[in-house]
Design an enzyme around this catalytic site. Structure first.
Site, PDB file in Angstrom:
ATOM      1  CG  PHE A 152      -7.704   3.987 -16.504  1.00  0.00           C
ATOM      2  CD1 PHE A 152      -6.869   2.994 -16.108  1.00  0.00           C
ATOM      3  CD2 PHE A 152      -9.246   3.869 -16.158  1.00  0.00           C
ATOM      4  CE1 PHE A 152      -7.125   2.061 -15.227  1.00  0.00           C
ATOM      5  CE2 PHE A 152      -9.417   2.633 -15.668  1.00  0.00           C
ATOM      6  CZ  PHE A 152      -8.629   1.873 -15.094  1.00  0.00           C
ATOM      7  CG  ASP A 240     -13.186   5.549 -21.973  1.00  0.00           C
ATOM      8  OD1 ASP A 240     -14.182   6.055 -21.350  1.00  0.00           O
ATOM      9  OD2 ASP A 240     -12.296   4.992 -21.553  1.00  0.00           O
ATOM     10  CE  LYS A 269     -14.614   5.837 -13.202  1.00  0.00           C
ATOM     11  NZ  LYS A 269     -13.730   5.611 -14.366  1.00  0.00           N
TER      12      LYS A 269
HETATM   13  C1  PLP Z   1     -13.058   4.226 -14.815  1.00  0.00           C
HETATM   14  C2  PLP Z   1     -12.900   4.410 -16.397  1.00  0.00           C
HETATM   15  C3  PLP Z   1     -12.810   3.139 -17.026  1.00  0.00           C
HETATM   16  C4  PLP Z   1     -13.298   1.816 -16.435  1.00  0.00           C
HETATM   17  O1  PLP Z   1     -14.303   1.863 -15.930  1.00  0.00           O
HETATM   18  P1  PLP Z   1     -14.786   0.590 -14.845  1.00  0.00           P
HETATM   19  O2  PLP Z   1     -16.084   1.034 -14.711  1.00  0.00           O
HETATM   20  O3  PLP Z   1     -13.907   0.524 -13.824  1.00  0.00           O
HETATM   21  O4  PLP Z   1     -14.318  -0.602 -15.685  1.00  0.00           O
HETATM   22  C5  PLP Z   1     -12.728   3.250 -18.278  1.00  0.00           C
HETATM   23  N1  PLP Z   1     -12.362   4.375 -18.976  1.00  0.00           N
HETATM   24  C6  PLP Z   1     -12.445   5.707 -18.261  1.00  0.00           C
HETATM   25  C7  PLP Z   1     -12.114   6.776 -19.055  1.00  0.00           C
HETATM   26  C8  PLP Z   1     -12.597   5.517 -16.851  1.00  0.00           C
HETATM   27  O5  PLP Z   1     -12.537   6.821 -16.244  1.00  0.00           O
END
Ligand code: PLP
Length: 419
Positions: A152, A240, A269
């Site tokens: 994700f 990420d 986050k």
């Molecule tokens: C939540 C998340 C995203 C997206 O972040 P947003 O601030 O909602 O755009 C991307 N990568 C990971 C691993 C996430 O947990």
């Protein structure tokens, strides 16, 4: 347990159709787009690891705004930093620099042990930080990006192209092409995909621990292999760390647990402790200079208000030694959960934990939990995710452990799906 105000017991939830929360949810569904479905509750305020709904019921928040509220709700130092910065200078445009923005970039490079030549780009969210990473991959002049099954990376169309889940992607096809998905922790499959696309490989992107997939950690060997292969093929290794970063896993960044440094790391986050801010850290001279003048931009990214919120978050994590707290409370949760009937395994690190259940009952347990005053999240049918504030205490964790132990004893999980 998990409840405070007398006369607002959990049994009252949803039973008196005219409660304020129920009325507010009707207003919500008439005014807001249905992208998130119907929210569980209307929340009115928070303090530390607790939140209160519109009807005065208290909940222990073990979701933390999905790994966002790193300091819990309303931490005084965080509130003070934002209030002071708001009254001083809140936004400027990127035609001007500000001290908080510079200090935050320096602090991130320092915490990441980034070598000289490393640079930071600020965004407002995780998906935006990943968009910047995609642009860097594009700047290599090569096309193919390898991403993982279960990944994700966000909902904007570039990040969505790297996100595996078909239900998120299908309605918006065609997305950016040139993305190849490989199974998690399968070293042979990664080697084969890299060999197949060697001439055109621009990047490999992974979450060190997949969050939305249900807390799936990548192995050390897999991360090290991704590092080796990207180095050999002059491709970018992108981590990420939007969910795993900023002390969540008991290290400042999850890759530090493995001693595997990427070329690019994305954050969001927890970084702002509840204030929207994202960042990309480019490690070393090459990645640090890939995006030049005019090649990327943002109106809000890195404004002094967001930077002050992030600086305060990082400062409190350090001052209150929250990394030690993450490790000890995380270990405590893991050990007690692992000993419970109905729990098959506990995955993750620190305070990013996935409770693997013996049956696909996560949604109904999460429902029961909220009625009992605990907010937890079911990212997959057989997994409950805990991503609480990094300030969560052992005593607070114990109230949840006692509840879930009792719940699992009263509703034993069998894997015939008949619950
Ligand atoms: C939540 C998340 C995203 C997206 O972040 P947003 O601030 O909602 O755009 C991307 N990568 C990971 C691993 C996430 O947990």
């Amino acid at each position: 347990m998990g409840m405070s105000a007398p006369g607002h017991g959990p049994s009252e939830h949803g039973e008196a159709g005219l409660e304020k929360g129920a009325v507010d949810l009707q207003r919500y569904s008439h005014a807001l787009m249905g992208t998130f479905g119907v929210p569980m509750r209307v929340l009115a305020r928070g303090e530390g690891s607790y939140v209160w709904d519109a009807d005065g019921n208290r909940y222990l928040d073990l979701l933390g705004g999905i790994a966002v509220n790193a300091l819990g709700h309303g931490h005084p130092a965080w509130v003070e930093a934002i209030a002071t910065q708001a009254a001083t200078l809140s936004h400027t445009s990127n035609f001007f620099a500000t001290e908080p923005q510079i200090a935050l970039a320096e602090r991130l490079l320092d915490l990441a042990h980034a070598p000289s030549g490393s640079r930071v780009f600020f965004a407002n969210s995780g998906t935006e930080a990943n968009e910047a990473a995609i642009k860097m991959a594009r700047k290599t002049g090569k096309g193919t990006i390898i991403a993982l099954e279960g990944s994700f990376h966000g909902r904007s169309t570039g990040a969505l192209a790297l996100t595996h889940k078909e239900a998120y992607r299908a309605p918006f096809a065609p997305l950016m092409g040139d993305v190849v998905f490989v199974p998690v922790n399968d070293e042979d499959a990664l080697r084969a995909a890299v060999a197949e696309h060697a001439a055109d490989l621009s990047a490999i992107i992974v979450e060190p621990i997949q969050g939305e997939a249900g807390v799936i950690p990548l192995t050390h060997a897999y991360l090290a292999l991704a590092r080796e292969l990207t180095r050999r093929h002059e491709a970018l290794l992108i981590f990420d760390e939007v969910q795993t970063g900023v002390a969540r896993t008991g290290a400042w960044f999850a890759h530090q647990l493995h001693g595997v440094q990427p070329d690019v790391m994305t954050l969001a986050k927890g970084l702002g402790g509840g204030f929207p801010v994202g960042a990309l850290v480019a490690f070393g001279e090459g990645p640090g200079s890939m995006l030049g003048k005019g090649e990327h931009g943002t109106t809000f990214g890195g404004n002094p208000l967001a930077a002050a919120a992030a600086l305060a978050t990082l400062r409190v994590i350090e001052d209150e030694d929250l990394i030690a707290n993450v490790k000890s409370v995380g270990t405590h949760l893991r050990e007690r959960l692992e000993a419970m009937d109905g729990v098959v395994e506990v995955r993750g690190e620190g305070l990013l934990l996935g409770i693997g259940l013996a049956a696909p009952a996560s949604a109904e347990i999460a429902q029961a939990a909220v009625k009992a005053g605990f907010i937890v999240n079911p990212p997959s049918p057989d997994t409950l995710r805990l991503v609480p504030a990094l300030t969560l205490t052992t005593a607070e964790a114990d109230t949840f452990l006692t509840w879930i132990e009792g719940h699992l004893a009263a509703h034993p999980l069998t894997d015939d799906g008949d619950r």
